[in-house]
Design a protein around this motif. Sequence first.
Motif, PDB file in Angstrom:
ATOM      1  N   HIS A   1       0.819  -1.216   0.000  1.00 35.42           N
ATOM      2  CA  HIS A   1       0.000   0.000   0.000  1.00 35.42           C
ATOM      3  C   HIS A   1       0.847   1.258   0.000  1.00 35.42           C
ATOM      4  O   HIS A   1       0.698   2.101  -0.877  1.00 35.42           O
ATOM      5  N   CYS A   2       1.742   1.406   0.962  1.00 39.21           N
ATOM      6  CA  CYS A   2       2.508   2.646   1.099  1.00 39.21           C
ATOM      7  C   CYS A   2       3.922   2.543   0.538  1.00 39.21           C
ATOM      8  O   CYS A   2       4.591   3.554   0.373  1.00 39.21           O
ATOM      9  N   GLY A   3       4.396   1.334   0.272  1.00 36.77           N
ATOM     10  CA  GLY A   3       5.742   1.154  -0.265  1.00 36.77           C
ATOM     11  C   GLY A   3       6.821   1.079   0.791  1.00 36.77           C
ATOM     12  O   GLY A   3       7.994   0.890   0.474  1.00 36.77           O
ATOM     13  N   ASN A   4       6.464   1.219   2.060  1.00 32.08           N
ATOM     14  CA  ASN A   4       7.431   1.132   3.150  1.00 32.08           C
ATOM     15  C   ASN A   4       8.139  -0.222   3.117  1.00 32.08           C
ATOM     16  O   ASN A   4       7.526  -1.249   2.837  1.00 32.08           O
ATOM     17  N   VAL A   5       9.438  -0.204   3.398  1.00 34.22           N
ATOM     18  CA  VAL A   5      10.201  -1.443   3.500  1.00 34.22           C
ATOM     19  C   VAL A   5      10.796  -1.516   4.892  1.00 34.22           C
ATOM     20  O   VAL A   5      11.484  -0.604   5.336  1.00 34.22           O
ATOM     21  N   GLN A   6      10.491  -2.589   5.577  1.00 37.07           N
ATOM     22  CA  GLN A   6      11.101  -2.866   6.864  1.00 37.07           C
ATOM     23  C   GLN A   6      12.074  -4.002   6.637  1.00 37.07           C
ATOM     24  O   GLN A   6      11.844  -4.857   5.790  1.00 37.07           O
ATOM     25  N   GLU A   7      13.168  -4.006   7.374  1.00 34.01           N
ATOM     26  CA  GLU A   7      14.124  -5.082   7.214  1.00 34.01           C
ATOM     27  C   GLU A   7      14.550  -5.611   8.559  1.00 34.01           C
ATOM     28  O   GLU A   7      14.562  -4.881   9.544  1.00 34.01           O
ATOM     29  N   ALA A   8      14.864  -6.885   8.567  1.00 34.45           N
ATOM     30  CA  ALA A   8      15.301  -7.516   9.803  1.00 34.45           C
ATOM     31  C   ALA A   8      16.143  -8.732   9.467  1.00 34.45           C
ATOM     32  O   ALA A   8      15.846  -9.457   8.523  1.00 34.45           O
ATOM     33  N   PRO A   9      17.198  -8.951  10.243  1.00 39.70           N
ATOM     34  CA  PRO A   9      17.938 -10.206  10.086  1.00 39.70           C
ATOM     35  C   PRO A   9      17.125 -11.317  10.740  1.00 39.70           C
ATOM     36  O   PRO A   9      16.336 -11.056  11.650  1.00 39.70           O
ATOM     37  N   SER A  10      17.276 -12.541  10.253  1.00 41.14           N
ATOM     38  CA  SER A  10      16.529 -13.641  10.848  1.00 41.14           C
ATOM     39  C   SER A  10      17.353 -14.918  10.823  1.00 41.14           C
ATOM     40  O   SER A  10      17.592 -15.490   9.751  1.00 41.14           O
ATOM     41  N   ASP A  11      17.768 -15.365  11.988  1.00 40.44           N
ATOM     42  CA  ASP A  11      18.498 -16.631  12.097  1.00 40.44           C
ATOM     43  C   ASP A  11      17.598 -17.807  11.745  1.00 40.44           C
ATOM     44  O   ASP A  11      18.051 -18.785  11.162  1.00 40.44           O
ATOM     45  N   LEU A  12      16.319 -17.712  12.093  1.00 40.81           N
ATOM     46  CA  LEU A  12      15.371 -18.779  11.806  1.00 40.81           C
ATOM     47  C   LEU A  12      15.223 -18.979  10.291  1.00 40.81           C
ATOM     48  O   LEU A  12      15.294 -20.103   9.791  1.00 40.81           O
ATOM     49  N   VAL A  13      15.048 -17.893   9.563  1.00 35.63           N
ATOM     50  CA  VAL A  13      14.956 -17.971   8.104  1.00 35.63           C
ATOM     51  C   VAL A  13      16.287 -18.469   7.541  1.00 35.63           C
ATOM     52  O   VAL A  13      16.308 -19.282   6.619  1.00 35.63           O
ATOM     53  N   ALA A  14      17.391 -17.996   8.101  1.00 29.00           N
ATOM     54  CA  ALA A  14      18.720 -18.417   7.632  1.00 29.00           C
ATOM     55  C   ALA A  14      18.874 -19.932   7.718  1.00 29.00           C
ATOM     56  O   ALA A  14      19.372 -20.563   6.775  1.00 29.00           O
ATOM     57  N   ARG A  15      18.451 -20.496   8.825  1.00 25.99           N
ATOM     58  CA  ARG A  15      18.580 -21.958   8.982  1.00 25.99           C
ATOM     59  C   ARG A  15      17.750 -22.698   7.937  1.00 25.99           C
ATOM     60  O   ARG A  15      18.195 -23.691   7.362  1.00 25.99           O
ATOM     61  N   GLY A  16      16.545 -22.221   7.659  1.00 31.81           N
ATOM     62  CA  GLY A  16      15.705 -22.856   6.647  1.00 31.81           C
ATOM     63  C   GLY A  16      16.317 -22.758   5.261  1.00 31.81           C
ATOM     64  O   GLY A  16      16.329 -23.725   4.498  1.00 31.81           O
ATOM     65  N   LEU A  17      16.842 -21.578   4.926  1.00 30.19           N
ATOM     66  CA  LEU A  17      17.471 -21.395   3.618  1.00 30.19           C
ATOM     67  C   LEU A  17      18.741 -22.234   3.488  1.00 30.19           C
ATOM     68  O   LEU A  17      19.011 -22.801   2.419  1.00 30.19           O
ATOM     69  N   GLN A  18      19.512 -22.321   4.566  1.00 28.19           N
ATOM     70  CA  GLN A  18      20.736 -23.140   4.536  1.00 28.19           C
ATOM     71  C   GLN A  18      20.396 -24.603   4.297  1.00 28.19           C
ATOM     72  O   GLN A  18      21.085 -25.292   3.545  1.00 28.19           O
ATOM     73  N   GLY A  19      19.323 -25.090   4.926  1.00 25.89           N
ATOM     74  CA  GLY A  19      18.896 -26.472   4.725  1.00 25.89           C
ATOM     75  C   GLY A  19      18.483 -26.720   3.285  1.00 25.89           C
ATOM     76  O   GLY A  19      18.860 -27.731   2.681  1.00 25.89           O
ATOM     77  N   ALA A  20      17.721 -25.779   2.702  1.00 27.84           N
ATOM     78  CA  ALA A  20      17.289 -25.919   1.310  1.00 27.84           C
ATOM     79  C   ALA A  20      18.483 -25.867   0.373  1.00 27.84           C
ATOM     80  O   ALA A  20      18.580 -26.653  -0.578  1.00 27.84           O
TER      81      ALA A  20
END
Length: 166
Positions: free
Chosen positions: A121-140
Amino acid sequence: MSGRSTHGTEGVHEQPEHVHHDAGTILARARAFAVANGLPFTSMRERVLVLLSHASKPLTAYEIAERLSETKKVQAVQVYRALDFLQEAGCVHRLSSRASYFACDHEHGEGETVVFMVCNHCGNVQEAPSDLVARGLQGAAKATGFRSIHPIVEIEGECAQCSELT
């Protein structure tokens, strides 16, 4: 515009909404990167970074060129060169899904997985590091033999402020 990151260890953490960047901090980091690498910090690099630091949403290179062309025509190729430098310096991120760029006023760790949450809607971008996402991506990646260099995830949705309006 990008929110500031909350550096936690699990999952993606709630971010402040529609935060303004500290242009001075970002400029200082870009200048230090240039000095450390024996590169010039040109006025074009500075102008692009200041513009992105004050932008209310990510901008394409052509939008940046147009906004910088008030007194003298700026070519998109000039902007792309500045953006390449600023990305390498860690001061600007690129949203692949929108071919647009936004300023980042904090440093990410080496190989840190970053999640970009983009409001439709507004185009705002929030960013955050994520160890949980990192572990999932590393597994894939491991399962397919892929070696990830700089993992980034983009999520489209609705920021907290826009979701309150609907």
